[in-house]
Motif scaffolding. Structure first.
Motif, short mmCIF file in Angstrom:
data_model
loop_
_atom_site.label_atom_id
_atom_site.label_comp_id
_atom_site.label_asym_id
_atom_site.label_seq_id
_atom_site.Cartn_x
_atom_site.Cartn_y
_atom_site.Cartn_z
N TRP A 178 0.88 -1.12 -0.01
CA TRP A 178 0.15 -0.05 -0.11
C TRP A 178 0.75 1.15 -0.01
CZ3 TRP A 178 -5.10 0.36 -0.68
CH2 TRP A 178 -5.86 -1.18 -0.54
N THR A 239 -5.75 -1.19 5.31
CA THR A 239 -4.58 -2.02 5.01
C THR A 239 -4.26 -3.18 5.65
OG1 THR A 239 -3.44 -0.46 6.66
CG2 THR A 239 -3.38 0.04 4.35
N ALA A 244 0.25 2.18 5.74
CA ALA A 244 0.76 2.32 4.46
C ALA A 244 2.23 2.21 4.26
CB ALA A 244 0.44 3.94 3.77
#
Ligand SMILES: [Zn+2]
Ligand SMILES: [Zn+2]
Length: 350
Positions: A178, A239, A244
């Motif tokens: 991500w 996620t 991320a």
């Protein structure tokens, strides 16, 4: 009688009453030095840095701004190595017009974007908001002939596009991980969404402008988040609790950097691209790094090789800049629109 010098049209930066505008004037075509080439420009993109320069936020600048110019070589200086280029070659004029090749930055592979001589377009040398410009031949960017995309699609890549692409190249995420784009609705942000997708990342697009939701999703983001919401828990949810792996901060707002720390994964990388207005600064606590292994890195445009790579992804059709054409006469208005939703303004010059 002395023969009249040829003239061309150029947008001259005028600062008055605390503001600025551009005045289109007929001025002499630049006379080239032996180691320079003369370029007949067809288009020039308008970039956020032009706004910062024009407004005086980043120090002194030249009368002619612009650093996303595309054109053809019209004249070659007498001292230029003929193997570098020939008349008629298509070239791009980006932020970096020349590098010294000697300083400690230039000696590091790819380090020339931070050349201490700083020979940047519009900063130390006149830029591309004109029908002609002259540039040193030694850092000329000839666009390979197999790149056949139109000039107006090349222009936005020469600064905005390569900036997005290079930030993703240095973000250390691998395919399938991500990557969050903060400021995904802006000119560089929208390009970063497309490049991130093209490079195989899973894209989280984040912006304060929720009108950009559909566009960001259409450009390849899997998730769009409103920057004003609790993005920390939304990113955790999206996620699977990881955060991320990389966060590309294209927005020049303090709050964007503060948000980046809330959503980055352990051992993740925050890449700084957006520039808050000077002298605004952002403070961090060492534990933001010590406790997490997070890295904060700055990325500054890209090399000629990075730019050609970025152009090849446009050629391949996986990245398409959204452009709005304008003219030198309308530059003063167009520059006010820079950074507004997803569009890159491109000035038609000839
Ligand atoms: Zn240098
Ligand atoms: Zn730029």
């Amino acid at each position: 009688m002395e023969s009249q010098k040829p003239l061309h049209r150029a947008a001259i930066l005028i600062r008055e009453n605390g503001g600025y505008h551009f005045d289109v004037q007929q001025i002499p075509v630049p006379e080239i030095q032996p180691l320079e080439v003369l370029i007949s420009l067809s288009v020039s993109g308008v970039c956020g840095t032009d706004v910062s320069l024009a407004a005086g936020h980043v120090g002194p600048c030249c009368d002619i701004l612009g650093h996303e110019g595309v054109g053809k070589i019209e004249k070659i200086g007498s001292g230029v190595d003929p193997s570098i280029a020939k008349i008629g070659d298509r070239v791009g004029v980006g932020w970096i017009q020349d590098v010294c090749g000697q300083c400690s930055c230039c000696r590091i592979p790819g380090g020339e974007t931070r050349c201490v001589e700083e020979l940047y377009s519009g900063r130390k040398r006149n830029g591309t908001f004109a029908e002609y410009c002259s540039v040193p031949a030694r850092y000329l960017m000839v666009i390979p002939e197999d790149i056949t995309i139109a000039d107006e699609l090349v222009a936005p890549i020469l600064c905005g596009g390569v900036t997005a692409y290079k930030a993703l190249k240095v973000c250390e995420a691998v395919r399938g991980e991500w990557v969050a784009i903060l400021g995904a609705g802006g000119g560089v942000g929208a390009l970063a969404v497309q490049y991130a997708r093209a490079m195989g990342y899973r894209v989280l697009a984040i912006d304060v402008n929720i009108d950009m939701r559909d566009e960001c999703l259409a450009l390849g983001a899997e998730v769009f988040l409103n920057a004003q919401d609790d993005i920390s828990s939304a990113v955790q949810k999206a996620t699977g609790g990881l955060g991320a792996k990389a966060v590309i901060v294209t927005a020049g707002a303090k709050v964007a950097y503060q948000s980046a720390f809330k959503i980055v994964a352990y051992f993740g990388v925050i890449v700084c691209v957006g520039i808050p207005p000077l002298p605004e600064s952002i403070s961090f606590h060492p534990l933001d790094f010590i406790g997490t292994g997070v890295k904060l890195v700055g990325s500054l445009t890209g090399t000629r090789a990075d730019t050609i790579e970025a152009l090849r992804l446009v050629q391949k059709g996986v990245v398409t800049p959204k452009v709005q054409m304008t003219s030198l006469e309308d530059l003063s208005d167009a520059i006010q629109m820079v950074g507004k939703p997803g569009i890159k303004y491109v000035v038609r010059l000839q």
